[in-house]
Design a protein around this motif. Sequence first.
Motif, PDB file in Angstrom:
ATOM      1  N   GLN A 183       0.818  -1.216   0.000  1.00 14.96           N
ATOM      2  CA  GLN A 183       0.000   0.000   0.000  1.00 14.96           C
ATOM      3  C   GLN A 183       0.853   1.267   0.000  1.00 14.96           C
ATOM      4  O   GLN A 183       0.644   2.183   0.798  1.00 14.96           O
ATOM      5  CB  GLN A 183      -0.966   0.001   1.189  1.00 14.96           C
ATOM      6  CG  GLN A 183      -1.978  -1.130   1.157  1.00 14.96           C
ATOM      7  CD  GLN A 183      -3.004  -1.052   2.281  1.00 14.96           C
ATOM      8  OE1 GLN A 183      -3.030  -0.107   3.056  1.00 14.96           O
ATOM      9  NE2 GLN A 183      -3.863  -2.054   2.364  1.00 14.96           N
ATOM     10  N   LEU A 184       1.823   1.310  -0.908  1.00 16.55           N
ATOM     11  CA  LEU A 184       2.628   2.513  -1.065  1.00 16.55           C
ATOM     12  C   LEU A 184       1.785   3.549  -1.809  1.00 16.55           C
ATOM     13  O   LEU A 184       1.628   3.497  -3.026  1.00 16.55           O
ATOM     14  CB  LEU A 184       3.913   2.201  -1.849  1.00 16.55           C
ATOM     15  CG  LEU A 184       4.901   3.368  -2.030  1.00 16.55           C
ATOM     16  CD1 LEU A 184       5.363   3.898  -0.683  1.00 16.55           C
ATOM     17  CD2 LEU A 184       6.101   2.920  -2.871  1.00 16.55           C
ATOM     18  N   LEU A 185       1.218   4.470  -1.037  1.00 17.49           N
ATOM     19  CA  LEU A 185       0.260   5.427  -1.576  1.00 17.49           C
ATOM     20  C   LEU A 185       0.623   6.846  -1.143  1.00 17.49           C
ATOM     21  O   LEU A 185       1.124   7.055  -0.037  1.00 17.49           O
ATOM     22  CB  LEU A 185      -1.157   5.093  -1.093  1.00 17.49           C
ATOM     23  CG  LEU A 185      -1.696   3.710  -1.507  1.00 17.49           C
ATOM     24  CD1 LEU A 185      -3.004   3.427  -0.781  1.00 17.49           C
ATOM     25  CD2 LEU A 185      -1.896   3.647  -3.016  1.00 17.49           C
ATOM     26  N   PRO A 186       0.328   7.862  -1.976  1.00 11.12           N
ATOM     27  CA  PRO A 186      -0.132   7.681  -3.357  1.00 11.12           C
ATOM     28  C   PRO A 186       0.983   7.113  -4.223  1.00 11.12           C
ATOM     29  O   PRO A 186       2.152   7.206  -3.880  1.00 11.12           O
ATOM     30  CB  PRO A 186      -0.504   9.096  -3.785  1.00 11.12           C
ATOM     31  CG  PRO A 186       0.354   9.980  -2.946  1.00 11.12           C
ATOM     32  CD  PRO A 186       0.501   9.288  -1.631  1.00 11.12           C
ATOM     33  N   LYS A 187       0.585   6.536  -5.315  1.00  8.03           N
ATOM     34  CA  LYS A 187       1.551   5.940  -6.230  1.00  8.03           C
ATOM     35  C   LYS A 187       2.492   7.014  -6.758  1.00  8.03           C
ATOM     36  O   LYS A 187       2.071   8.117  -7.108  1.00  8.03           O
ATOM     37  CB  LYS A 187       0.809   5.271  -7.396  1.00  8.03           C
ATOM     38  CG  LYS A 187       1.726   4.547  -8.366  1.00  8.03           C
ATOM     39  CD  LYS A 187       0.923   3.914  -9.494  1.00  8.03           C
ATOM     40  CE  LYS A 187       1.853   3.226 -10.497  1.00  8.03           C
ATOM     41  NZ  LYS A 187       1.076   2.633 -11.628  1.00  8.03           N
ATOM     42  N   ILE A 188       3.785   6.690  -6.790  1.00  7.94           N
ATOM     43  CA  ILE A 188       4.784   7.671  -7.230  1.00  7.94           C
ATOM     44  C   ILE A 188       4.790   7.727  -8.752  1.00  7.94           C
ATOM     45  O   ILE A 188       5.272   6.809  -9.418  1.00  7.94           O
ATOM     46  CB  ILE A 188       6.180   7.311  -6.682  1.00  7.94           C
ATOM     47  CG1 ILE A 188       6.152   7.330  -5.154  1.00  7.94           C
ATOM     48  CG2 ILE A 188       7.230   8.291  -7.200  1.00  7.94           C
ATOM     49  CD1 ILE A 188       7.442   6.908  -4.503  1.00  7.94           C
ATOM     50  N   GLU A 189       4.251   8.788  -9.271  1.00  8.80           N
ATOM     51  CA  GLU A 189       4.156   8.965 -10.717  1.00  8.80           C
ATOM     52  C   GLU A 189       5.136  10.041 -11.177  1.00  8.80           C
ATOM     53  O   GLU A 189       5.713  10.772 -10.363  1.00  8.80           O
ATOM     54  CB  GLU A 189       2.724   9.330 -11.099  1.00  8.80           C
ATOM     55  CG  GLU A 189       1.718   8.237 -10.738  1.00  8.80           C
ATOM     56  CD  GLU A 189       0.293   8.630 -11.106  1.00  8.80           C
ATOM     57  OE1 GLU A 189       0.067   9.842 -11.346  1.00  8.80           O
ATOM     58  OE2 GLU A 189      -0.581   7.742 -11.139  1.00  8.80           O
ATOM     59  N   THR A 190       5.308  10.160 -12.471  1.00  6.11           N
ATOM     60  CA  THR A 190       6.240  11.130 -13.039  1.00  6.11           C
ATOM     61  C   THR A 190       5.799  12.558 -12.742  1.00  6.11           C
ATOM     62  O   THR A 190       4.627  12.903 -12.898  1.00  6.11           O
ATOM     63  CB  THR A 190       6.355  10.938 -14.561  1.00  6.11           C
ATOM     64  OG1 THR A 190       6.796   9.602 -14.828  1.00  6.11           O
ATOM     65  CG2 THR A 190       7.354  11.922 -15.156  1.00  6.11           C
ATOM     66  N   ASN A 191       6.747  13.357 -12.303  1.00  2.00           N
ATOM     67  CA  ASN A 191       6.486  14.779 -12.064  1.00  2.00           C
ATOM     68  C   ASN A 191       6.987  15.566 -13.272  1.00  2.00           C
ATOM     69  O   ASN A 191       8.190  15.589 -13.553  1.00  2.00           O
ATOM     70  CB  ASN A 191       7.211  15.231 -10.787  1.00  2.00           C
ATOM     71  CG  ASN A 191       6.859  16.665 -10.403  1.00  2.00           C
ATOM     72  OD1 ASN A 191       6.470  17.459 -11.235  1.00  2.00           O
ATOM     73  ND2 ASN A 191       7.016  16.976  -9.127  1.00  2.00           N
ATOM     74  N   TYR A 192       6.066  16.214 -13.972  1.00  2.00           N
ATOM     75  CA  TYR A 192       6.419  16.902 -15.206  1.00  2.00           C
ATOM     76  C   TYR A 192       6.721  18.393 -14.996  1.00  2.00           C
ATOM     77  O   TYR A 192       6.936  19.119 -15.977  1.00  2.00           O
ATOM     78  CB  TYR A 192       5.281  16.761 -16.224  1.00  2.00           C
ATOM     79  CG  TYR A 192       5.093  15.327 -16.710  1.00  2.00           C
ATOM     80  CD1 TYR A 192       5.957  14.780 -17.647  1.00  2.00           C
ATOM     81  CD2 TYR A 192       4.062  14.543 -16.208  1.00  2.00           C
ATOM     82  CE1 TYR A 192       5.800  13.472 -18.095  1.00  2.00           C
ATOM     83  CE2 TYR A 192       3.892  13.234 -16.648  1.00  2.00           C
ATOM     84  CZ  TYR A 192       4.762  12.705 -17.579  1.00  2.00           C
ATOM     85  OH  TYR A 192       4.605  11.401 -18.010  1.00  2.00           O
ATOM     86  N   GLU A 193       6.762  18.849 -13.768  1.00  2.00           N
ATOM     87  CA  GLU A 193       7.035  20.262 -13.511  1.00  2.00           C
ATOM     88  C   GLU A 193       8.484  20.596 -13.906  1.00  2.00           C
ATOM     89  O   GLU A 193       9.413  19.840 -13.632  1.00  2.00           O
ATOM     90  CB  GLU A 193       6.828  20.592 -12.037  1.00  2.00           C
ATOM     91  CG  GLU A 193       5.384  20.433 -11.570  1.00  2.00           C
ATOM     92  CD  GLU A 193       5.239  20.731 -10.093  1.00  2.00           C
ATOM     93  OE1 GLU A 193       5.007  21.900  -9.750  1.00  2.00           O
ATOM     94  OE2 GLU A 193       5.376  19.787  -9.278  1.00  2.00           O
ATOM     95  N   SER A 194       8.640  21.768 -14.525  1.00  2.00           N
ATOM     96  CA  SER A 194       9.967  22.193 -14.943  1.00  2.00           C
ATOM     97  C   SER A 194      10.023  23.716 -14.980  1.00  2.00           C
ATOM     98  O   SER A 194       8.990  24.383 -15.180  1.00  2.00           O
ATOM     99  CB  SER A 194      10.310  21.623 -16.321  1.00  2.00           C
ATOM    100  OG  SER A 194      11.640  21.934 -16.664  1.00  2.00           O
ATOM    101  N   PHE A 195      11.228  24.265 -14.791  1.00  2.00           N
ATOM    102  CA  PHE A 195      11.421  25.714 -14.739  1.00  2.00           C
ATOM    103  C   PHE A 195      12.725  26.071 -15.441  1.00  2.00           C
ATOM    104  O   PHE A 195      13.529  25.186 -15.772  1.00  2.00           O
ATOM    105  CB  PHE A 195      11.466  26.179 -13.266  1.00  2.00           C
ATOM    106  CG  PHE A 195      10.271  25.758 -12.464  1.00  2.00           C
ATOM    107  CD1 PHE A 195       9.109  26.516 -12.459  1.00  2.00           C
ATOM    108  CD2 PHE A 195      10.301  24.590 -11.703  1.00  2.00           C
ATOM    109  CE1 PHE A 195       8.008  26.122 -11.719  1.00  2.00           C
ATOM    110  CE2 PHE A 195       9.205  24.191 -10.958  1.00  2.00           C
ATOM    111  CZ  PHE A 195       8.056  24.963 -10.963  1.00  2.00           C
TER     112      PHE A 195
END
Length: 270
Positions: A183-195
């Motif tokens: 139950q590793l939550l929330p699921k680690i998804e790709t972070n598309y933030e960029s600067f």
Amino acid sequence: MKKLFLFALILILSLTSFSLSSVTAKISIASNQSYYAKVQQEGVYFYSLPYDESENRLFEIPATYFVLLTANANDYFYSATYQDLEGYVKKNEVVAMEGTPIKPFPNSYFRVYATDGLGIYLYPNSINEYKIDTIPYLTENITYYGQIQGEEFVPDKSNIWYYCKYNGEKSIYGYVSSVFCDQLLPKIETNYESFPIITTPSFSNKNSPNGGLSKVAMTFIIIGVSLPCLVVFYLLIKPSWMKDKVLNEKPKLKRKRHGDYFEFDENDLN
């Protein structure tokens, strides 16, 4: 006089407090420069010490997420924070950016389901001398930071360990085997933030010998701020003080000098 003195005292305290607050705010702004840096590939670690040795690796930072750079630790490492942890990252493995991400860290949690409880260790190794505590069966909301390879907890099973925080009677940081975690939550998804990228982050010479203010410098600043207030205080009370001094002085009586003579009393004739 007492009312004037009280008013002057309040005024000087207010002026001093305001001045010191302004100085402190400016110092804080100058010394707290930091930057978010993105982890753009796999295999980037968060270190306990700024030296590239395997025993200093705490865990692998999830790719596409961020660390907060706070200073130059040395030529090869930045001082950094990740969630509530302080540590180090290699300079050539992260990219400093000019911006604040909405979700810089995964902020994930997991559960343990070992029926006898699951040990939490100082290192990714189940040696008893490294054991810190036992997490009870079906404990949830254990903070997940990242993972690292270690000793196999169960033969022919995964050798992946989670670096985590367990909130029991007190907060404990350490490793648990992933074999008995779910139950590793929330699921680690790709972070598309960029600067926009910052090629050379500047930390206002925070770690240099002249970068911060010493106690002696702070003392001189406080004295410099306080002196004008003391002058104002003196000018406010001086006129009333001088007036009270003049009014309260008792007039000196002049003695009449008598020459050499005899006072004649008529009663002496009777």
